[in-house]
Every structure is written in C-alpha cells, then in structure tokens.
Design an enzyme around this catalytic site. Structure first.
Site, PDB file in Angstrom:
ATOM      1  N   SER A 137       0.852  -1.211  -0.069  1.00 30.54           N
ATOM      2  CA  SER A 137      -0.024   0.158   0.076  1.00 30.54           C
ATOM      3  C   SER A 137       0.918   1.179   0.074  1.00 30.54           C
ATOM      4  O   SER A 137       1.697   1.193   0.745  1.00 30.54           O
ATOM      5  CB  SER A 137      -0.978  -0.053   1.390  1.00 30.54           C
ATOM      6  OG  SER A 137      -1.593   1.182   1.399  1.00 30.54           O
ATOM      7  N   TYR A 150      -2.248  -1.172  10.118  1.00 31.60           N
ATOM      8  CA  TYR A 150      -2.327  -1.511   8.716  1.00 31.60           C
ATOM      9  C   TYR A 150      -0.943  -1.098   8.031  1.00 31.60           C
ATOM     10  O   TYR A 150      -0.448  -2.115   7.270  1.00 31.60           O
ATOM     11  CB  TYR A 150      -3.503  -0.793   7.983  1.00 31.60           C
ATOM     12  CG  TYR A 150      -3.579  -0.820   6.554  1.00 31.60           C
ATOM     13  CD1 TYR A 150      -4.326  -2.110   5.827  1.00 31.60           C
ATOM     14  CD2 TYR A 150      -3.112   0.070   5.971  1.00 31.60           C
ATOM     15  CE1 TYR A 150      -4.270  -2.127   4.515  1.00 31.60           C
ATOM     16  CE2 TYR A 150      -3.086  -0.130   4.265  1.00 31.60           C
ATOM     17  CZ  TYR A 150      -3.848  -1.091   3.834  1.00 31.60           C
ATOM     18  OH  TYR A 150      -4.048  -1.422   2.401  1.00 31.60           O
TER      19      TYR A 150
HETATM   20  N1  NAD Z   1      -8.660  -0.146  -2.167  1.00 31.19           N
HETATM   21  C1  NAD Z   1      -7.712   0.773  -1.820  1.00 31.19           C
HETATM   22  O1  NAD Z   1      -7.814   1.657  -1.715  1.00 31.19           O
HETATM   23  C2  NAD Z   1      -6.257   0.134  -1.553  1.00 31.19           C
HETATM   24  C3  NAD Z   1      -5.234   0.784  -1.333  1.00 31.19           C
HETATM   25  C4  NAD Z   1      -3.748   0.322  -1.088  1.00 31.19           C
HETATM   26  C5  NAD Z   1      -3.710  -0.979  -0.948  1.00 31.19           C
HETATM   27  N2  NAD Z   1      -4.881  -1.856  -0.957  1.00 31.19           N
HETATM   28  C6  NAD Z   1      -4.550  -3.300  -0.988  1.00 31.19           C
HETATM   29  O2  NAD Z   1      -4.879  -4.040  -2.125  1.00 31.19           O
HETATM   30  C7  NAD Z   1      -5.668  -5.277  -1.961  1.00 31.19           C
HETATM   31  C8  NAD Z   1      -6.916  -5.297  -2.475  1.00 31.19           C
HETATM   32  O3  NAD Z   1      -7.957  -4.633  -2.140  1.00 31.19           O
HETATM   33  P1  NAD Z   1      -9.171  -4.126  -2.503  1.00 31.19           P
HETATM   34  O4  NAD Z   1      -9.369  -2.735  -2.633  1.00 31.19           O
HETATM   35  O5  NAD Z   1      -9.371  -5.075  -3.779  1.00 31.19           O
HETATM   36  O6  NAD Z   1     -10.048  -5.087  -1.448  1.00 31.19           O
HETATM   37  P2  NAD Z   1     -11.379  -6.009  -1.297  1.00 31.19           P
HETATM   38  O7  NAD Z   1     -11.891  -5.697   0.033  1.00 31.19           O
HETATM   39  O8  NAD Z   1     -12.050  -5.723  -2.365  1.00 31.19           O
HETATM   40  O9  NAD Z   1     -10.599  -7.195  -1.598  1.00 31.19           O
HETATM   41  C9  NAD Z   1      -9.773  -7.920  -0.559  1.00 31.19           C
HETATM   42  C10 NAD Z   1     -10.197  -9.520  -0.704  1.00 31.19           C
HETATM   43  O10 NAD Z   1      -9.356 -10.299   0.150  1.00 31.19           O
HETATM   44  C11 NAD Z   1     -10.102 -11.291   0.762  1.00 31.19           C
HETATM   45  N3  NAD Z   1      -9.780 -11.890   2.003  1.00 31.19           N
HETATM   46  C12 NAD Z   1      -9.650 -11.362   3.320  1.00 31.19           C
HETATM   47  N4  NAD Z   1      -9.127 -12.135   4.185  1.00 31.19           N
HETATM   48  C13 NAD Z   1      -8.895 -13.515   3.754  1.00 31.19           C
HETATM   49  C14 NAD Z   1      -8.552 -14.407   4.015  1.00 31.19           C
HETATM   50  N5  NAD Z   1      -8.283 -14.544   5.343  1.00 31.19           N
HETATM   51  N6  NAD Z   1      -8.683 -15.775   3.211  1.00 31.19           N
HETATM   52  C15 NAD Z   1      -9.053 -15.453   1.834  1.00 31.19           C
HETATM   53  N7  NAD Z   1      -9.216 -14.264   1.545  1.00 31.19           N
HETATM   54  C16 NAD Z   1      -9.360 -13.178   2.047  1.00 31.19           C
HETATM   55  C17 NAD Z   1     -11.661 -10.712   1.042  1.00 31.19           C
HETATM   56  O11 NAD Z   1     -12.547 -11.625   1.052  1.00 31.19           O
HETATM   57  C18 NAD Z   1     -11.702  -9.904  -0.188  1.00 31.19           C
HETATM   58  O12 NAD Z   1     -12.306 -10.352  -1.441  1.00 31.19           O
HETATM   59  C19 NAD Z   1      -5.379  -5.266  -0.195  1.00 31.19           C
HETATM   60  O13 NAD Z   1      -4.244  -6.175   0.281  1.00 31.19           O
HETATM   61  C20 NAD Z   1      -5.719  -4.033   0.113  1.00 31.19           C
HETATM   62  O14 NAD Z   1      -4.940  -3.908   1.267  1.00 31.19           O
HETATM   63  C21 NAD Z   1      -5.955  -1.317  -1.388  1.00 31.19           C
END
Ligand code: NAD
Length: 249
Positions: A137, A150
C-alpha cells in the site's frame, strides 16, 4: 496471447482488484486459480476450463497447501502467484487498538503472504522459474493517522518481499511488491473511522490526495500486475512499484 499455457494463483480473487486481475489474466490466455473467503463473484468464470475458484481461509496452512496441490494437478507448472487478499483498518487511535485487532491485521496482511510464498517457493524452485507479486500500500510511504497497524503490516510486506527476492533469485524466481494508491473498491470506505462506505465527499478527499487527480481503478492495478508477471519484467526483482497516480511523492 501473452500468457498462453501459463498458470497463476491469485489471492483475494473475490475482491475489487482481485476480480479484475483474474479477468485480465484469463483474457490473456492464462490458467487461473482464484482464492478467496468469498468466491460468489467469480462463479461466472467457472464455465471456462481455464479457471478454478477456490473458496477458503488463506490463513489456514492446509488450505494453502491444497490450493497449490489442486493448481499443479489441474494445470501443471505454476508460473506465478499474486497476493492481493488483505483487510483494511478503520482509523483508530493506538490506545484503542486491542492486541487481538493488531494480530488480526498482521495475520491477514502479512502472515497469509508468508504462507502462500512459502508454498509457492516449493513448486517454483522445482521448476526453476516463477514470479510473485505481493500487494502492499502507498500508506507505507504516505501513512494516514490511525492506520498504524495496517501500515505496519504493509511495511512488513515490502521488507519481506525484498528479502525473499534475494533469497529466491538463484532459483530464477522474481518477487516484487506493488503499492496501490487509493483505489475505487469497497475497501476504500473501510479506512474511515466510521467504517462506512465511501460517500462522494470522502471520495473527493481521496481523489485530491492523488497528484494525477483521480482514484486508481482496479484495472490500473491489474495492468501493472500483468506487467510484473510478464517476460518483459524478467529482470525486475525486489522492486517496489508505486501504482498510485503520484500519491507517494
Ligand atoms: N482499495 C484501496 O484503496 C487500497 C489501497 C492500497 C492497498 N490496497 C490493498 O489492495 C489489496 C486489495 O484490495 P481491494 O481494494 O481489492 O479490497 P477488497 O476488500 O475488495 O478485496 C480483498 C479480498 O481479500 C479477501 N480476504 C480477506 N481475508 C482473507 C482470508 N483470510 N482468506 C481469503 N481471502 C481473504 C476478501 O474476502 C476480499 O475479497 C489489499 O491487500 C489492500 O490492502 C487497497
């Protein structure tokens, strides 16, 4: 097509970035195993024999072993692993964060990556090739108040990925970390103290924090993941790729 006869495992495949990544890899001819706690969103891809939706908790060691076993049995050599699964932290002052919450965030955002990378290394070392992309991130370089757990978990992902890149380089396995900026998925709203969905005002605040002026789309992230998995990125390892519209500057 770029990825004909290649096989990738994608974690977090049911989420915003994960779904888009699965779609892009399939569109480019790859075989894909998409893993998530929730795979309902992915069932529409089940009509292709190039895709398997694997529902399970990636914090469970046996589940992780099964995912790799099923992938190898169905598709043969494993070319890449993309660790997208993760959770947000709703902004909380440190004195209100319980030890349990701290561990939960570290477990899902970091321990899960340790488990999948450990298993991937077993298969990829045998094949003398492989590519791993771990999602961190931009908050590692540009933190926001109240997200200390986080940010620590994502900083660990960066350090871990660099260390693993060095360790696995003699086996021709690349390991890179991609730091997304604020992205238009449901997770974005989960960073706010209320834990509410992102309303338009809040979206605007996030947008203004990005020099290029808009939120990242899941497709922006998927395109860069595709690049890191491709032969064009063959000599890139231990790299930190910011895909954030300049937010890290
Ligand atoms: N959305 C943002 O603004 C943002 C910014 C920076 C980084 N990120 C990172 O990007 C990645 C994806 O984010 P996103 O926005 O697609 O989020 P999202 O919540 O849409 O997707 C995350 C997925 O991880 C799955 N997950 C969580 N715990 C789990 C487990 N124990 N076993 C299996 N699956 C599990 C969830 O069910 C979910 O479908 C994450 O690692 C997040 O930290 C997101």
């Amino acid at each position: 097509m770029t990825f004909e006869n290649k096989t990738f495992i994608v974690t977090g495949a049911g989420g915003g970035m994960g779904k888009e990544t699965v779609k892009l890899l399939l569109d480019n001819g790859a075989n894909v195993v998409g893993c998530d706690l929730h795979t309902d969103n992915l069932l529409k891809y089940e009509d292709t024999n190039k895709f398997i939706a694997f529902q399970g908790d990636l914090l469970d060691e046996d589940t992780v072993k099964d995912i790799f076993k099923v992938t190898a049995t169905q598709f043969g050599d494993i070319d890449g692993l993309v660790n997208i699964a993760g959770i947000a932290q709703s902004a909380t002052p440190i004195d209100e964060v319980s030890l349990g919450e701290w561990h939960h965030i570290m477990d899902i955002n970091m321990t899960m990556i340790f488990l999948t990378c450990r298993e991937a290394s077993v298969y990829m070392k045998g094949n003398k090739r492989g590519s791993i992309v771990n999602i961190g991130s931009v908050s590692v370089t540009r933190p926001r108040p109240g997200l200390q757990s986080y940010v620590a978990s994502k900083g660990a992902v960066e350090a871990f990925s660099k260390a693993l890149a060095l360790e696995l380089a003699p086996h021709q396995i690349n390991v890179n970390v991609l730091h997304p900026g604020p992205s238009d998925t449901t997770m974005l709203g989960q960073f706010s103290a209320e834990g509410a969905s992102v309303d338009d005002t809040r979206k605007e605040i996030f947008e203004k924090s990005v020099p290029l002026g808009s939120l990242l789309t899941p497709k922006n992230i998927a395109d860069s993941i595709k690049y890191l998995l491709s032969d064009e990125a063959k000599m890139i390892t231990g790299a930190v790729l910011h895909v954030d519209g300049g937010r890290n500057i």
